[in-house]
Design an enzyme around this catalytic site. Structure first.
Site, PDB file in Angstrom:
ATOM      1  N   ALA A 237       0.779  -0.946  -0.170  1.00  0.00           N
ATOM      2  CA  ALA A 237       0.205  -0.155   0.213  1.00  0.00           C
ATOM      3  C   ALA A 237       0.976   1.230  -0.066  1.00  0.00           C
ATOM      4  CB  ALA A 237      -0.862  -0.064   1.180  1.00  0.00           C
ATOM      5  N   HIS A 238       0.271   2.246  -0.056  1.00  0.00           N
ATOM      6  CA  HIS A 238       0.938   3.811  -0.245  1.00  0.00           C
ATOM      7  C   HIS A 238       1.899   4.048   1.039  1.00  0.00           C
ATOM      8  CE1 HIS A 238      -3.021   5.980   1.329  1.00  0.00           C
ATOM      9  NE2 HIS A 238      -2.682   4.873   2.230  1.00  0.00           N
ATOM     10  N   ASN A 239       2.933   4.521   0.829  1.00  0.00           N
ATOM     11  CA  ASN A 239       4.077   5.152   1.647  1.00  0.00           C
ATOM     12  C   ASN A 239       4.632   3.936   2.551  1.00  0.00           C
ATOM     13  OD1 ASN A 239       1.480   7.460   1.703  1.00  0.00           O
ATOM     14  ND2 ASN A 239       3.703   8.276   1.141  1.00  0.00           N
TER      15      ASN A 239
END
Length: 341
Positions: A237-239
């Site tokens: 997922a993001h980051n």
């Protein structure tokens, strides 16, 4: 492709005991290898089988070599030597050869030397492909994306805008890098999309399996360091950040803003919560659920191993009674304490 034992010994830096002229045509399983084939042994429990092996040659450690009378390549690590030999004998074709007439390369894209681009691939403006890059059929490389030298993308990979991929990476088919992270705000029951303004940065010599999804960052970037290996159908997922040398097995899901350290091993089907930190040199066994940060190296597990259905039903029935049992135990402890007084 064929190689003589002498050539194999020279290229892998191994000591040969036997016929250097013997031609090897294939690597085969230990128990099936024939006169023109080579195999290896790493598990000591199979050492008694060496006396009856029909392999043309075996890759063995010094401690096992005395049990085999045939051609032997002595290795400090037979499994690593097997991997290196498999590379020498690999017959996998290139992802693409030359630039196919149906490929679309927009003005402003920068294409290095000896780049191959397959049928129906799209390279948008501002994209940069380093020397010897191979882009398979049907791939998409978005605006201003950068792909380092000698990196290979198999068919139908999608690399979104601004994504950066290092040198000598390998991405298997249908993998998507740089899609939007799962970012939304809720306004009176209506979901308001949060544009994902970061990107994905991938280091050198990273291998990514088929149908992997790696989300771009919301504000900062999603980052995967060099020498990371990721199996099929993993979601990052993001980051998320992943440190050098970490290995992630198939169908694992890593929620947003989690930091995973260096040289970790994450088993198949693991679920990792968001906004936590996992330190270096952590092993997480398959199907574990990680809900809190891990600050000490070591092996971590969760979940319930499979049982016969009848036993599992009993276990679940008892599990549902734990709260009531706890209350009874507390009550008895209080009663005993009062009587003691």
């Amino acid at each position: 492709m064929t190689l003589s034992l002498g050539q194999i010994a020279e290229q892998l830096g191994l000591t040969l005991q036997g016929d250097p002229e013997l031609v090897i045509s294939n690597i085969a399983p230990f128990e099936k290898a024939g006169a023109q084939e080579i195999s290896f042994l790493t598990n000591a429990k199979y050492k008694p089988m060496l006396a009856t092996s029909k392999a043309g040659a075996l890759i063995l450690s010094k401690s096992h070599a005395d049990a085999f009378s045939g051609n032997t390549l002595i290795s400090e690590d037979p499994y690593v030597s097997y991997a290196q030999l498999a590379q020498l004998l690999d017959t996998t074709p290139a992802c693409a050869s030359g630039i196919h007439p149906s490929a679309i390369i927009e003005d402003g894209a920068k294409i290095g030397n000896n780049v191959s681009i397959g049928a129906n691939a799209v390279i948008e403006c501002g994209a940069v492909l380093g020397d010897n890059v191979q882009i398979g059929a049907g791939c998409f490389v978005g605006k201003n994306a950068k792909i380092g030298a000698e990196t290979k993308l198999w068919a139908n990979c999608s690399i979104y805008h601004e994504v950066q991929i290092g040198q000598q990476c390998l991405l298997q088919s249908n993998t998507v890098v740089g899609c939007d992270g799962f970012g939304y705000a809720n306004k009176q029951g209506q979901w308001v999309k949060i544009p994902q303004l970061g990107t994905v940065i991938i280091g050198d010599k990273v291998e990514i399996g088929a149908s992997v999804s790696i989300d771009r960052g919301a504000l900062d970037n999603t980052e995967i360091a060099s020498n990371v290996i990721i199996d099929n159908q993993v979601h990052i997922a993001h980051n998320v950040t992943i440190g050098t040398g970490t290995a992630i097995a198939g169908t694992t899901g890593i929620a947003g803003s989690t930091n995973i350290g260096r040289y970790c091993i994450i088993g198949g089907g693991v679920g990792i919560n968001g906004h936590i930190d996992i330190c270096d040199q952590v092993t997480i066994t398959g199907y574990s659920m990680v809900t809190k940060s891990i600050s000490e190296p070591g092996t971590y597990s969760s979940g319930m191993p499979t049982q016969a259905n009848r036993q599992w039903r009993k276990s679940m029935a008892r599990l549902s009674q734990i709260d009531e049992m706890h209350k009874r135990i507390v009550s008895l402890e209080r009663k005993n304490s009062a009587e003691a007084d």
